[in-house]
Design a protein around this motif. Structure first.
Motif, PDB file in Angstrom:
ATOM      1  N   ALA A  42      -0.582 -12.662  -8.340  1.00  0.00           N
ATOM      2  CA  ALA A  42       0.658 -12.175  -9.026  1.00  0.00           C
ATOM      3  C   ALA A  42       1.491 -13.182  -9.808  1.00  0.00           C
ATOM      4  O   ALA A  42       1.540 -13.514 -10.959  1.00  0.00           O
ATOM      5  N   GLU A  43       0.985 -14.327  -9.040  1.00  0.00           N
ATOM      6  CA  GLU A  43       2.218 -15.649  -9.099  1.00  0.00           C
ATOM      7  C   GLU A  43       1.156 -16.168 -11.090  1.00  0.00           C
ATOM      8  O   GLU A  43       2.459 -16.764 -10.921  1.00  0.00           O
ATOM      9  N   ALA A  44       0.148 -15.928 -11.406  1.00  0.00           N
ATOM     10  CA  ALA A  44      -0.904 -16.286 -12.106  1.00  0.00           C
ATOM     11  C   ALA A  44      -0.123 -15.322 -13.517  1.00  0.00           C
ATOM     12  O   ALA A  44      -0.149 -16.085 -14.311  1.00  0.00           O
ATOM     13  N   ALA A  45       0.475 -14.243 -12.621  1.00  0.00           N
ATOM     14  CA  ALA A  45       0.723 -13.333 -14.447  1.00  0.00           C
ATOM     15  C   ALA A  45       1.603 -13.991 -15.510  1.00  0.00           C
ATOM     16  O   ALA A  45       2.603 -14.753 -14.848  1.00  0.00           O
ATOM     17  N   ASP A  46       1.444 -12.814 -16.696  1.00  0.00           N
ATOM     18  CA  ASP A  46       2.237 -13.441 -17.405  1.00  0.00           C
ATOM     19  C   ASP A  46       3.519 -12.585 -17.061  1.00  0.00           C
ATOM     20  O   ASP A  46       4.545 -13.150 -17.748  1.00  0.00           O
ATOM     21  N   PHE A  47       3.711 -11.848 -16.742  1.00  0.00           N
ATOM     22  CA  PHE A  47       4.923 -10.643 -16.155  1.00  0.00           C
ATOM     23  C   PHE A  47       4.307  -9.838 -15.055  1.00  0.00           C
ATOM     24  O   PHE A  47       3.533  -9.477 -14.394  1.00  0.00           O
ATOM     25  N   VAL A  48       6.072  -9.684 -14.299  1.00  0.00           N
ATOM     26  CA  VAL A  48       5.364  -8.979 -12.980  1.00  0.00           C
ATOM     27  C   VAL A  48       6.274  -7.862 -13.350  1.00  0.00           C
ATOM     28  O   VAL A  48       7.564  -7.521 -13.426  1.00  0.00           O
ATOM     29  N   TYR A  49       5.683  -6.534 -12.616  1.00  0.00           N
ATOM     30  CA  TYR A  49       5.787  -5.580 -12.199  1.00  0.00           C
ATOM     31  C   TYR A  49       5.849  -4.912 -10.986  1.00  0.00           C
ATOM     32  O   TYR A  49       5.182  -4.739 -10.057  1.00  0.00           O
ATOM     33  N   VAL A  50       7.669  -5.095  -9.622  1.00  0.00           N
ATOM     34  CA  VAL A  50       7.075  -4.989  -8.392  1.00  0.00           C
ATOM     35  C   VAL A  50       8.144  -3.414  -8.159  1.00  0.00           C
ATOM     36  O   VAL A  50       8.298  -2.996  -8.916  1.00  0.00           O
ATOM     37  N   ILE A  51       6.964  -2.309  -7.508  1.00  0.00           N
ATOM     38  CA  ILE A  51       6.884  -1.672  -7.081  1.00  0.00           C
ATOM     39  C   ILE A  51       7.515  -1.051  -5.992  1.00  0.00           C
ATOM     40  O   ILE A  51       6.200  -1.928  -5.096  1.00  0.00           O
ATOM     41  N   ASP A  52       7.900  -0.288  -5.747  1.00  0.00           N
ATOM     42  CA  ASP A  52       7.297   0.547  -4.411  1.00  0.00           C
ATOM     43  C   ASP A  52       8.214   1.576  -4.219  1.00  0.00           C
ATOM     44  O   ASP A  52       9.127   2.314  -5.261  1.00  0.00           O
ATOM     45  N   HIS A  53       7.712   2.637  -3.623  1.00  0.00           N
ATOM     46  CA  HIS A  53       8.299   3.946  -3.342  1.00  0.00           C
ATOM     47  C   HIS A  53       8.440   4.487  -4.822  1.00  0.00           C
ATOM     48  O   HIS A  53       9.017   5.560  -5.058  1.00  0.00           O
ATOM     49  N   GLY A  54       6.671   3.788  -5.845  1.00  0.00           N
ATOM     50  CA  GLY A  54       6.452   4.600  -7.159  1.00  0.00           C
ATOM     51  C   GLY A  54       8.077   4.876  -7.923  1.00  0.00           C
ATOM     52  O   GLY A  54       7.891   4.814  -8.946  1.00  0.00           O
ATOM     53  N   ASN A  60       0.830  -0.886  -0.053  1.00  0.00           N
ATOM     54  CA  ASN A  60      -0.327   0.135  -0.117  1.00  0.00           C
ATOM     55  C   ASN A  60       0.980   1.354   0.356  1.00  0.00           C
ATOM     56  O   ASN A  60       1.796   1.321   1.021  1.00  0.00           O
ATOM     57  N   GLY A  61       0.342   2.160  -1.003  1.00  0.00           N
ATOM     58  CA  GLY A  61       1.006   3.329  -0.724  1.00  0.00           C
ATOM     59  C   GLY A  61       2.025   3.190  -1.689  1.00  0.00           C
ATOM     60  O   GLY A  61       3.294   4.371  -2.100  1.00  0.00           O
ATOM     61  N   ALA A  62       2.686   2.112  -2.591  1.00  0.00           N
ATOM     62  CA  ALA A  62       3.779   1.582  -3.769  1.00  0.00           C
ATOM     63  C   ALA A  62       3.182   3.018  -4.425  1.00  0.00           C
ATOM     64  O   ALA A  62       4.629   3.014  -6.152  1.00  0.00           O
ATOM     65  N   GLY A  63       2.417   2.580  -4.884  1.00  0.00           N
ATOM     66  CA  GLY A  63       2.095   4.100  -6.203  1.00  0.00           C
ATOM     67  C   GLY A  63       0.963   3.699  -7.570  1.00  0.00           C
ATOM     68  O   GLY A  63       0.989   3.705  -8.715  1.00  0.00           O
ATOM     69  N   LYS A  64       0.424   2.356  -7.077  1.00  0.00           N
ATOM     70  CA  LYS A  64      -0.225   1.145  -8.047  1.00  0.00           C
ATOM     71  C   LYS A  64      -1.181   2.493  -8.156  1.00  0.00           C
ATOM     72  O   LYS A  64      -2.108   2.279  -9.468  1.00  0.00           O
ATOM     73  N   SER A  65      -2.414   2.217  -7.247  1.00  0.00           N
ATOM     74  CA  SER A  65      -3.666   3.003  -7.313  1.00  0.00           C
ATOM     75  C   SER A  65      -3.154   4.717  -8.409  1.00  0.00           C
ATOM     76  O   SER A  65      -3.844   4.826  -8.911  1.00  0.00           O
ATOM     77  N   THR A  66      -2.127   5.273  -8.193  1.00  0.00           N
ATOM     78  CA  THR A  66      -1.895   6.419  -9.119  1.00  0.00           C
ATOM     79  C   THR A  66      -1.561   6.217 -10.476  1.00  0.00           C
ATOM     80  O   THR A  66      -2.234   6.801 -11.218  1.00  0.00           O
ATOM     81  N   THR A  67      -1.007   5.209 -10.687  1.00  0.00           N
ATOM     82  CA  THR A  67      -0.565   4.595 -12.036  1.00  0.00           C
ATOM     83  C   THR A  67      -1.821   4.178 -12.471  1.00  0.00           C
ATOM     84  O   THR A  67      -2.225   4.408 -13.905  1.00  0.00           O
ATOM     85  N   VAL A  68      -2.712   3.695 -12.057  1.00  0.00           N
ATOM     86  CA  VAL A  68      -4.164   3.523 -12.801  1.00  0.00           C
ATOM     87  C   VAL A  68      -4.862   4.268 -12.961  1.00  0.00           C
ATOM     88  O   VAL A  68      -5.296   4.605 -13.820  1.00  0.00           O
ATOM     89  N   GLY A  69      -4.470   5.293 -11.699  1.00  0.00           N
ATOM     90  CA  GLY A  69      -5.517   6.992 -12.062  1.00  0.00           C
ATOM     91  C   GLY A  69      -4.805   7.541 -13.581  1.00  0.00           C
ATOM     92  O   GLY A  69      -5.740   8.161 -14.284  1.00  0.00           O
TER      93      GLY A  69
END
Length: 297
Positions: free
Chosen positions: A193-205, A38-47
């Motif tokens: 995330a285990e089922a994804a074809d590709f994963v972006y690990v995001i922390d602090h944006g 939470n707070g990594a920037g994921k939802s801001t990216t979605v926005g």
């Protein structure tokens, strides 16, 4: 369908950098996970992907289209963390109003969504009276009404019980396969995330790792071993003498090794002290811990 291109995407709020120069190339038809706390920037990216939030800098393109284009937004379906439907309208009324926003919505398709997501018994209930899991199934149906080319799921399973999560993912995976739809998931549920074809690990944006699940595991997830012994103290001393950070709890000795071959070497060398063993590759939590030094929260 064109791939989704994200170049040097940045969003700041006053002095806080929420998203920090993201670069991503998302091929069509793939299941992509944005994994982070939470707070990594994921939802801001979605926005920004949906056009609801304007980036400070950088660009987003779907072929030649940008989030400012109506044609772009018509190809996007979004399930937000929080419901956006009218609490005072019934499920049927809400979905009918949403369907009216798009040209040529097939009634048979809407019936299919309602059936697959188990909404038929709920159609005459007000949206505001539904449980969290029921609302989320309605939200997914709403996002899929126009058969989007890209479905964005922002923490879709937060707070839901396991049976509801299972049903939701069964439907999403089936529809993705049928429509050859790109799915972008933001989550802190590691098993999703285990089922994804590709994963972006995001922390602090920032993207701190980007690869397939198998490659991330190979690179960052070590092998976790549990050894059962009738001489655990001797086994522990031998392992520590060989430089392993092993721990003992009664008859169990646990340790982490770099790879499968090393685990075999441990078993062979100490076979006289081992009655039973378990060995398995680390999961996405292990990867996140290796990358950030902390467990996902």
């Amino acid at each position: 369908m064109s791939e989704l291109s994200i170049q040097d995407l940045t969003k700041t709020f006053k002095t806080k950098v929420a998203v920090n120069h993201l670069d991503m190339q998302i091929p069509s038809g793939k299941f992509i996970a944005f994994l982070g706390p939470n707070g990594a920037g994921k939802s801001t990216t979605v926005g920004m992907l949906t056009g609801l939030t304007q980036p400070t800098s950088g660009q987003i393109k779907l072929g030649t289209l940008t989030p400012a284009d109506i044609a772009y937004r018509q190809q996007i379906g979004v399930v937000f963390q929080y419901g956006v439907l009218d609490d005072n309208l019934t499920v049927h009324q809400n979905l009918k109003l949403r369907a009216a926003m798009y040209p040529n919505v097939d009634k048979a398709w809407l019936d299919r969504l309602e059936n697959d997501l188990g909404l038929t018994p709920l159609l005459n209930q007000r949206y505001g009276t539904l449980s969290g899991g029921q609302r989320r199934r309605v939200d997914i149906s709403r996002a899929m009404i126009h058969r989007p080319k890209i479905l964005i799921l922002d923490e879709p399973s937060t707070g839901l019980d396991i049976p509801t999560r299972t049903v939701i993912w069964q439907v999403i995976h089936q529809l993705r396969k049928e429509l050859q739809m790109t799915v972008i998931l933001t989550t802190h549920y590691l098993e999703e995330a285990e089922a994804a074809d590709f994963v972006y690990v995001i922390d602090h944006g920032e993207v701190i790792a980007a690869d397939s699940v198998s490659h991330l595991k190979h690179e960052y997830a070590q092998v976790e071993m549990t050894l059962i012994s009738d001489q655990p103290e001797t086994l522990l001393a031998n392992l520590q003498q060989d430089g392993y950070q092993a721990k003992q709890a009664q008859e169990k000795v646990t340790l982490t090794v770099a790879d499968a071959q090393t685990s075999i070497d441990v078993l062979v060398k100490n076979r006289q002290y081992i009655q039973q063993f378990d060995s398995h590759e680390g999961d996405m939590n292990t990867i996140f811990l290796a990358l950030t030094g902390k467990e996902i929260r």
